[in-house]
Every structure is written in structure tokens, then in C-alpha cells.
Write an enzyme that holds these catalytic residues in place. Structure first.
Site, PDB file in Angstrom:
ATOM      1  CG  ASN A   1      -1.728   1.208   1.403  1.00 31.53           C
ATOM      2  OD1 ASN A   1      -1.777   2.056   0.507  1.00 31.53           O
ATOM      3  ND2 ASN A   1      -2.391   1.334   2.540  1.00 31.53           N
ATOM      4  CD1 TRP A   2       3.292   0.945  -2.945  1.00 28.94           C
ATOM      5  CD2 TRP A   2       3.346   2.132  -4.846  1.00 28.94           C
ATOM      6  NE1 TRP A   2       3.910   0.183  -3.911  1.00 28.94           N
ATOM      7  CE2 TRP A   2       3.953   0.886  -5.080  1.00 28.94           C
ATOM      8  CE3 TRP A   2       3.254   3.044  -5.896  1.00 28.94           C
ATOM      9  CZ2 TRP A   2       4.484   0.533  -6.327  1.00 28.94           C
ATOM     10  CZ3 TRP A   2       3.772   2.694  -7.133  1.00 28.94           C
ATOM     11  CH2 TRP A   2       4.387   1.450  -7.345  1.00 28.94           C
ATOM     12  CE  LYS A   3      -0.091   3.040   4.847  1.00 27.93           C
ATOM     13  NZ  LYS A   3       0.024   3.088   6.297  1.00 27.93           N
TER      14      LYS A   3
ATOM     15  CG  HIS B   1      -5.690   1.669   5.193  1.00 22.59           C
ATOM     16  ND1 HIS B   1      -5.198   2.641   6.024  1.00 22.59           N
ATOM     17  CD2 HIS B   1      -4.706   0.740   5.065  1.00 22.59           C
ATOM     18  CE1 HIS B   1      -3.960   2.311   6.369  1.00 22.59           C
ATOM     19  NE2 HIS B   1      -3.635   1.174   5.803  1.00 22.59           N
TER      20      HIS B   1
ATOM     21  CD  GLU C   1      -2.805   5.265   6.838  1.00 24.03           C
ATOM     22  OE1 GLU C   1      -2.783   5.300   5.598  1.00 24.03           O
ATOM     23  OE2 GLU C   1      -1.935   4.678   7.516  1.00 24.03           O
TER      24      GLU C   1
ATOM     25  CD  GLU D   1      -3.268  -2.640   7.206  1.00 26.15           C
ATOM     26  OE1 GLU D   1      -2.160  -2.833   6.682  1.00 26.15           O
ATOM     27  OE2 GLU D   1      -3.933  -1.615   7.006  1.00 26.15           O
TER      28      GLU D   1
ATOM     29  N   GLY E   1       2.731   2.047  10.789  1.00 26.09           N
ATOM     30  CA  GLY E   1       3.660   3.163  10.654  1.00 26.09           C
ATOM     31  C   GLY E   1       4.381   3.522  11.939  1.00 26.09           C
TER      32      GLY E   1
ATOM     33  CB  SER F   1       5.550  -2.088  11.881  1.00 28.53           C
ATOM     34  OG  SER F   1       5.135  -0.756  12.171  1.00 28.53           O
TER      35      SER F   1
ATOM     36  N   GLY G   1       3.079  -1.156   4.260  1.00 26.62           N
ATOM     37  CA  GLY G   1       3.110   0.266   3.933  1.00 26.62           C
ATOM     38  C   GLY G   1       4.526   0.710   3.634  1.00 26.62           C
ATOM     39  N   GLY G   2       5.189   1.254   4.650  1.00 30.48           N
ATOM     40  CA  GLY G   2       6.519   1.849   4.469  1.00 30.48           C
ATOM     41  C   GLY G   2       7.508   0.961   3.729  1.00 30.48           C
TER      42      GLY G   2
HETATM   43  P1  13P Z   1       3.262   0.205   7.667  1.00 34.62           P
HETATM   44  O1  13P Z   1       3.782  -1.064   7.023  1.00 34.62           O
HETATM   45  O2  13P Z   1       3.999   1.430   7.206  1.00 34.62           O
HETATM   46  O3  13P Z   1       3.141   0.069   9.132  1.00 34.62           O
HETATM   47  O4  13P Z   1       1.755   0.409   7.115  1.00 34.62           O
HETATM   48  C1  13P Z   1       0.865  -0.637   7.179  1.00 34.62           C
HETATM   49  C2  13P Z   1      -0.346  -0.284   6.403  1.00 34.62           C
HETATM   50  O5  13P Z   1      -1.112   0.585   6.785  1.00 34.62           O
HETATM   51  C3  13P Z   1      -0.585  -1.005   5.152  1.00 34.62           C
HETATM   52  O6  13P Z   1      -1.867  -0.764   4.668  1.00 34.62           O
END
Ligand code: 13P
Length: 257
Positions: free
Chosen positions: A9-11, A96, A98, A168, A174, A214, A235-236
Site C-alpha cells: 500500500n503505497w499510500k 483502511h 487511515e 491491521e 507506521g 510495520s 506500507g513503508g
Molecule cells: P506500515 O507497514 O507502514 O506500518 O503500514 C501498514 C499499512 O497501513 C498497510 O496498509
């Protein structure tokens, strides 16, 4: 046997050039379908088409990070299911954390989006997870109950056959704090039982439940090695090939074990 799904997920990150470079590197390194691992990238809306071109012919699928539930019309700023399909999306993330906690999405909206995504033939990755305060109050399972029941209201097992769940925990997203393998497995096992109760046990055995929060190269194998963890939503660490490819490799290793 459930196939692993490793999703990035590149956000709201990357630009056209960096996204294309990342997608190109992943397409070159992606496993073949026989490896038992699927790879998915979810870039921001403006780059879906060019990233789709970049991974075309490879084992990497493309998904969107959100979708609107109406098919068309006066909904300024929103994007419909058919638009996503038109640019080659096969998957869509819905609910998600967020979207829930920063953009104020409710379970009712999420349910409408899940229905629209399924009706339009997208594979929906439904994201659920508790806040730290929920966990500390011993409310993790009741939060998961509410989110699952809300998101899947009036959705039959037949409709949900391609559904993927992503667990999640919000406190792990994050933050660098990962759920322990035991915490992840316990939530995943709970979700699989929830699905068995709501639908049936053969359906719940097929459905893939990804862990997100994470995930990195050094914890991916132990997390995905849990009985009820069928992949990762990253994510990251999905933003750099040198961080994401080892996570794909960890799934490949587990799939071949
Ligand atoms: P991180 O891997 O940066 O914690 O993010 C997880 C995420 O929200 C994937 O959708």
C-alpha cells in the site's frame, strides 16, 4: 491451500518516476504463479494506469487504495469501480484505518464500498483493526466483530468468495511496533472463526487474511509463518524494492516449505 498475497500500500507516496521505477523492479523480481505467491501494488489513483502498464505481463497485480460506492455522477473528487477496472485494477483496499480514522469513514460507508467493489468484479481487501486504546481495554475482539459485521452486512458467501481480509492493528501501522506473531495469530484465528460462524467453515478456510502493521524483511517470515496469516499488507517497506522484495521472498520460501 491458500495462496500467499503480499501487497504494497503505497499510500500518498511516490511520484510517476519513482512509482514506475519501483513497479519495474517488482515486475522483474515477482514470483511466477507456480510459486504460490501473489504480489499486489496499490499506488495513488493518478498512477494506477502507468503502474499497470509497467507491470503488465508480470505476476504483479494492481489495486486502488479506495473507491466510491456510486457508479457515476455528481460526486466531485470520487472514483468509481468501473473507472478502476478501466485502468486495469483487479483489487481495491476498502476500510483502511487511515480512511476510518483520518477521513472519518464509517462501517456503513465501508459496507457500501465493499458491495460496490464486489458487484463490479474487483477483489476487495477489507481492512479491519483495533486502536491501542481498544486493545488496552480488552476490546480487540468486539471491535473486530463490529467492523466485520458492519462491512459485510447483507453480503452472501457467494458474493464474498474473492474477499481478502487485512488485519491491521492501528497501533502497529507506521509505528515500527509490530504485533507479535502470537498477537497476530490470535486475531487472525478469531477472524477466521468469525467468518466460519457468519458463513461456513469451508468458506472460512479459503479466505485469505493478511497481516499489516510495520511488516519488514526481518519479521515477515515469522508473521506469515503463522497458521492463519496468509500474507502481508505492507506500507513503508513496500516503497523500496530492496525492502519489499525480501518480504515477497519470505512468502515464497514459506509457500515452498
Ligand atoms: P506500515 O507497514 O507502514 O506500518 O503500514 C501498514 C499499512 O497501513 C498497510 O496498509
Amino acid at each position: 491451500m491458500r495462496r500467499f498475497l503480499v501487497a504494497g500500500n503505497w499510500k500518498m507516496n511516490t511520484n510517476r518516476a519513482s512509482g514506475e521505477a519501483l513497479a519495474g523492479a517488482l515486475a522483474a523480481a515477482a514470483p511466477s504463479p507456480e510459486d504460490g505467491v501473489e504480489v499486489l501494488v496499490c499506488p495513488p489513483f493518478p498512477y494506477l494506469a502507468c503502474i499497470g502498464d509497467k507491470v503488465s505481463g508480470s505476476a504483479v497485480a494492481v489495486g486502488a487504495q479506495d473507491v466510491y460506492f456510486e457508479p457515476e455522477g455528481a460526486f466531485t473528487g470520487e472514483v468509481a469501480v468501473n473507472m478502476l477496472k478501466d485502468v486495469g485494477c483487479q483489487f481495491v483496499l476498502i476500510g483502511h484505518s487511515e480512511r476510518r480514522h483520518v477521513l472519518g469513514e464509517t462501517d456503513e460507508i465501508i459496507n457500501k464500498k465493499v458491495k460496490a467493489g464486489i458487484a463490479g468484479g474487483l477483489q476487495v481487501v477489507l481492512c479491519v483493526g483495533e486502536l491501542l486504546s481498544d486493545r488496552e481495554a480488552g476490546q480487540t475482539e468486539s471491535v473486530l466483530d463490529t467492523q466485520m459485521a458492519g462491512a459485510l452486512a447483507d453480503i452472501s458467501a457467494e458474493d464474498a468468495k474473492d474477499l481478502v481480509i487485512a488485519y491491521e492493528p492501528v497501533w502497529a501501522i507506521g509505528t515500527g511496533v509490530t504485533a507479535s506473531p502470537e498477537q497476530a495469530e490470535s486475531a487472525h484465528e478469531y477472524l477466521r472463526k468469525w467468518i466460519a460462524n457468519r458463513y461456513d467453515s469451508s468458506f472460512s478456510e479459503q479466505i485469505r487474511i493478511l497481516y499489516g502493521g510495520s511488516v519488514k524483511a526481518d519479521n515477515a517470515e515469522v508473521l506469515m509463518g503463522q497458521t492463519n496469516v496468509d500474507g502481508a499488507l505492507v506500507g513503508g517497506a513496500s516503497l523500496k524494492p530492496e525492502l519489499f522484495i525480501p518480504i515477497i521472498d519470505a512468502a515464497r520460501k514459506l509457500a515452498s516449505a
